[in-house]
Write an enzyme that holds these catalytic residues in place. Sequence first.
Site, PDB file in Angstrom:
ATOM      1  N   SER A 131       1.143  -0.977  -0.152  1.00  0.00           N
ATOM      2  CA  SER A 131      -0.407  -0.013   0.088  1.00  0.00           C
ATOM      3  C   SER A 131       0.599   1.002  -0.248  1.00  0.00           C
ATOM      4  O   SER A 131      -0.021   2.263  -0.596  1.00  0.00           O
ATOM      5  CB  SER A 131      -0.715   0.010   1.168  1.00  0.00           C
ATOM      6  OG  SER A 131      -0.184  -0.069   2.331  1.00  0.00           O
ATOM      7  N   LYS A 170       0.770   4.225   7.719  1.00  0.00           N
ATOM      8  CA  LYS A 170       0.658   4.989   6.084  1.00  0.00           C
ATOM      9  C   LYS A 170       0.996   6.297   6.654  1.00  0.00           C
ATOM     10  O   LYS A 170       1.793   6.748   7.720  1.00  0.00           O
ATOM     11  CB  LYS A 170      -1.022   4.802   7.093  1.00  0.00           C
ATOM     12  CG  LYS A 170      -1.901   3.641   6.745  1.00  0.00           C
ATOM     13  CD  LYS A 170      -1.689   3.483   5.136  1.00  0.00           C
ATOM     14  CE  LYS A 170      -2.698   2.300   4.841  1.00  0.00           C
ATOM     15  NZ  LYS A 170      -2.177   0.934   5.545  1.00  0.00           N
TER      16      LYS A 170
END
Length: 212
Positions: A131, A170
């Site tokens: 990701s 993230k």
Amino acid sequence: MLPTLTELEMEVIDFLEMQLRKDPIAPSIDEICQAVRLTRGYRINKLLNSLREKGYIDRRPGRARSLRLLLSSDGQPFQAGSRLVQVPVLGLIAAGSPIDPQDGFDDFIEITSGLIGDPSETFALRVKGDSMIEDSVLDGDLVILQHQTTASNGDMVAAWLLDSGETTLKRYYREGRQIRLKPANAGYADRVEDESNVQVQGKVVAVVRQLM
């Protein structure tokens, strides 16, 4: 983007870095040849000239021990005053869906002290997932983190989600009382959590990739 190193060129750079951290005087051509199992002559000169053209070293042909290392094999500026420090690898972190950080393993990695702040406040996690690939963080990479519990918008962080006991990698953005955890892959959606459910564990300060 820096030109790619061949396996032999990487061996030379790693040897130079190791030697120059012990002694500021550059190794001789014969010592370099012995380290990478080459005979002295055309091939070693061609190799060193290639590294100079790629920007990794500087040298003055004809002058003994005039070689200077400009970049480490990971493309980072070489700092002769830096030293290697051991950073603990505490486990896995998801670049995708959150996973239990204890699924990993205990280990250590040696990195240049100039890349980090206080070594005692630094740790590493191995990335699992894709990701964050648009930020050049790939599956299997090690992310080096400085321990901190706060973050600025845009920081890449290890965030612990308290309700599930999981940790994820993230980009961090605060939006009022909510925290947006943003991936760097168009195939993944943002994750928005109440601030009470997100605890920053550390900020990414470096990424280490093993080249096969």
